[in-house]
Design an enzyme around this catalytic site. Structure first.
Site, short mmCIF file in Angstrom:
data_model
loop_
_atom_site.label_atom_id
_atom_site.label_comp_id
_atom_site.label_asym_id
_atom_site.label_seq_id
_atom_site.Cartn_x
_atom_site.Cartn_y
_atom_site.Cartn_z
N ASP A 23 26.71 -9.91 -3.12
CA ASP A 23 26.38 -9.09 -4.30
C ASP A 23 24.89 -8.77 -4.28
O ASP A 23 24.11 -9.44 -3.60
CB ASP A 23 26.72 -9.84 -5.59
CG ASP A 23 25.98 -11.18 -5.68
OD1 ASP A 23 25.92 -11.89 -4.66
OD2 ASP A 23 25.47 -11.52 -6.76
N GLU A 24 24.52 -7.76 -5.05
CA GLU A 24 23.12 -7.44 -5.32
C GLU A 24 22.26 -7.50 -4.05
O GLU A 24 21.25 -8.19 -4.02
CB GLU A 24 22.57 -8.37 -6.40
CG GLU A 24 23.36 -8.22 -7.69
CD GLU A 24 22.81 -9.03 -8.87
OE1 GLU A 24 22.94 -8.53 -10.00
OE2 GLU A 24 22.25 -10.12 -8.67
N VAL A 25 22.69 -6.80 -3.02
CA VAL A 25 21.87 -6.69 -1.81
C VAL A 25 20.84 -5.59 -2.12
O VAL A 25 21.08 -4.41 -1.92
CB VAL A 25 22.72 -6.33 -0.58
CG1 VAL A 25 21.88 -6.44 0.70
CG2 VAL A 25 23.94 -7.22 -0.50
N HIS A 41 20.45 -12.36 -2.11
CA HIS A 41 20.21 -13.64 -2.79
C HIS A 41 20.08 -14.82 -1.84
O HIS A 41 20.63 -15.89 -2.06
CB HIS A 41 21.30 -13.92 -3.82
CG HIS A 41 21.11 -13.11 -5.07
ND1 HIS A 41 19.92 -13.07 -5.75
CD2 HIS A 41 21.95 -12.27 -5.73
CE1 HIS A 41 20.04 -12.25 -6.78
NE2 HIS A 41 21.24 -11.75 -6.80
#
Ligand SMILES: *[C@@H]1O[C@H](CO)[C@@H](O)[C@H](O)[C@H]1NC(C)=O
Ligand SMILES: *[C@@H]1O[C@H](CO)[C@@H](O)[C@H](O)[C@H]1NC(C)=O
Ligand SMILES: *[C@@H]1O[C@H](CO)[C@@H](O)[C@H](O)[C@H]1NC(C)=O
Ligand SMILES: *[C@@H]1O[C@H](CO)[C@@H](O)[C@H](O)[C@H]1NC(C)=O
Ligand SMILES: *[C@@H]1O[C@H](CO)[C@@H](O)[C@H](O)[C@H]1NC(C)=O
Ligand SMILES: [Zn+2]
Length: 547
Positions: free
Chosen positions: A197-199, A138
């Site tokens: 998060d959310e790599v 992100h």
């Protein structure tokens, strides 16, 4: 003799008074003692019955619809009243970065002096400020730019940074330095959230592949490097990370990792939680503290306009029931989660549309903060057994009404703001109207289009009934005018809370589809609606079938 009798009578009177007064004092003493016992019992009960959450944190997501700081400051007393003691400021491109990374900031980012003033005011009011800056996934606001696109893990996607490039670490170091030093110059930074998060793209580029490491090794090594950088500027700061990348990994995968001063935040925003005890157990074994995260807005879908009061409430009820007297397997002690972060997403990511805005999410926030207070105070022995609707109706409704200044009772299923006067009620009402109007127009549009299904063919045959076209023209015209009136109202109301560019994006996006459809149809219908003459039957001027 009479005087002696008199004297005795007086003596009797005096002793009667003494006995009476004694009794009064005794009963007074007893009443006080009883009250003290009751009080002590009650406070003891409170201590053992309630949920112990030291930190109640509201997430201010600035990567979409960043509010004016004056508005944010104006809601602090309400937050304080409702037990909030920290703000998680997700700056993204609203932080005024300087020097060689100034381009990471939006052109409408907060000015340094106004941000400093806001943080000072919040600190003075007792709020801890926890900045959130992404340092792995992100990172679109940086990696979308041509000057940083070579740092993407996969060239097509501007979200994840490659942790193997030296320049990536320089960029992260520059960001962290500015954020940390700025905050430390106002109040000592106790916690810093570094995202993680959310790599979505990891271990894909040639340089990463050359390391011949597992994704997990890459993840933990990067975590260690980022923590090292934070430590350089702020040795006493604890680093928070979202937990999702750690879910499902094995207990022995944590071995030999440096997890000091790191605390995971287990997030789940669904009305019905799917939190894994197994994952929690692994975090418990490896981290000093665990935080949890719920959502008061931004969890109803990418394009939602208003949060669902019911869904947001159930999400919080489920979390509080879940952590109520939580015990890990084999332990007798109740586990205290360190804090709850009430997330309030403004977009799902940098490139996503705007979702619910803050002023219309205040009812959801108020409701859920009161719920947390209810569980913290532990007035009801078996609160975790109650149905959510019962908790709402018996224990929260009146207080919610009071804080939102509503005259009529509010309901979870069908939240009516017409009798409320909280700051934001006007924009809430007009957005409700927008949803209704827009849905109705899009519905009717499809009907009209269906009714006009034959239109183009018969137009080409020169065989159109003008009487069916006229009402459609009128409907389009009126709907368009209605829509534009609502748009103008929303535009003007939003200016209280947001920069004009934010308002423009919101309004243009919300009205784009409806207006485009109506304008297009109106143009077509007007093209058909002309005074002309028709032909003798059968119409044969146009041949569509060759054969
Ligand atoms: C990569 O790692 C694996 C397992 O650790 C090892 O078997 C392999 O030889 C390594 N390859 C290279 C090119 O170093
Ligand atoms: C960090 O904490 C230690 C121990 O509490 C203290 O001595 C030290 O001054 C702190 N350092 C900073 C930079 O605040
Ligand atoms: C609440 O939990 C914290 C740990 O997060 C602990 O330090 C504190 O003593 C607890 N408070 C009470 C009243 O049990
Ligand atoms: C649309 O309605 C407005 C107001 O009722 C009127 O002034 C305008 O002429 C109408 N336009 C068309 C194309 O019917
Ligand atoms: C309609 O069209 C005819 C010829 O096509 C013309 O003579 C007549 O004046 C028009 N009437 C109006 C009201 O435009
Ligand atoms: Zn890479």
């Amino acid at each position: 003799m009479p005087s002696l009798i008199k004297l005795r009578l007086i003596t009797i009177k005096i002793s009667a008074i003494t006995i009476f007064m004694g009794a009064v004092y005794l009963s007074l003493f007893y009443i006080l003692l009883h009250a003290w016992f009751l009080h002590k019992h009650k406070t003891m009960k409170m201590r053992t019955l309630g949920v112990n959450l030291s930190k109640v944190v509201v997430h201010i997501d600035l990567k979409g619809s960043p509010p004016k700081l004056a508005y944010l400051e104006s809601v602090l007393p309400l937050f304080k009243d409702l037990g909030v003691n920290a703000l998680l400021m997700e700056y993204e491109d609203m932080f005024p970065y300087k020097g060689n990374i100034a381009s990471l900031s939006s052109n409408i980012c907060y000015k340094e002096h106004e941000l400093r003033q806001f943080i000072t005011a919040a600190g003075r009011a007792g709020f801890e400020i926890i900045p959130l800056i992404q340092t792995f996934g992100h990172l679109e606001h940086a990696l979308k730019l041509s000057e940083f696109n070579h740092l993407r893990e996969v060239l097509l996607y501007p979200d994840s940074i490659c942790p193997s490039k030296i320049e990536s670490m320089t960029l992260i170091k520059d960001m962290l330095k500015q954020i940390v030093l700025f905050h430390n110059s106002i109040y000592p930074l106790k916690h810093l959230h570094i995202g993680f998060d959310e790599v979505f793209h990891m271990n894909k580029c040639a340089q990463c592949r050359l390391r011949n490491e597992t994704d997990l090794d890459i993840y933990f090594n990067h975590l260690q490097k980022v923590k090292y950088i934070v430590k350089l500027w702020s040795p006493n700061t604890t680093v928070l990370i979202w937990d999702d990348m750690l879910r499902g990994i094995k207990l022995n995968d944590f071995e030999h990792r440096d997890l000091t001063n790191t605390e995971p935040v287990y997030w789940d925003y669904a009305p019905f939680l799917r939190v894994s005890h197994n994952n929690l157990y692994k975090y418990h074994k490896n981290f000093e503290n665990i935080w949890i995260a719920s959502a008061f807005k931004g969890a109803e879908g990418r394009t939602a306009t208003l949060p669902s009061l019911r869904n947001r409430f159930i999400n919080h009820v489920e979390w509080l029931k879940f952590i109520f007297h939580y015990k890990f397997g084999g332990e007798n002690k109740i586990y205290n989660f360190k804090g709850i972060i009430l997330t309030g997403w403004s977009r799902y990511s940098h490139m996503d549309p705007l979702c619910e805005i803050l002023p219309v999410s205040i009812p959801s926030l108020v409701l859920n903060l009161l719920l947390i207070k209810f569980f913290q105070e532990g007035q009801i022995e078996n609160a975790y057994l109650l149905e959510s609707s019962e908790i709402f109706n018996r224990f929260l409704k009146n207080n919610v009404n009071k804080h939102l200044q509503c005259e009529d009772d509010i309901s979870l299923e069908n939240f009516e703001t017409s009798s409320c006067t909280f700051n934001g009620h006007q924009i809430y009402s007009i957005l409700e109207q927008y949803i209704f109007q827009n849905d109705e127009i899009l519905d009717k549009f499809n009907d009209v289009k269906e009714g006009l299904f034959s239109l183009e063919y018969y137009y080409k045959l020169n065989h159109l009934n003008m009487n069916t076209i006229l009402p459609a023209i009128k409907w389009c015209n009126e709907s368009l005018l209605d829509l534009i009136a609502t748009e103008n109202k929303i535009f003007n109301l939003m200016l209280q809370y947001y920069d004009v560019l934010v308002v423009q994006e919101y309004v243009n996006y919300k009205f784009y589809d409806g207006k485009k459809k109506l304008i297009g149809l109106l143009k077509l219908l007007k093209h058909y609606y002309i005074n002309h003459t028709w032909y003798r039957n059968p119409p044969h001027r146009y041949k569509f079938h060759s054969g």
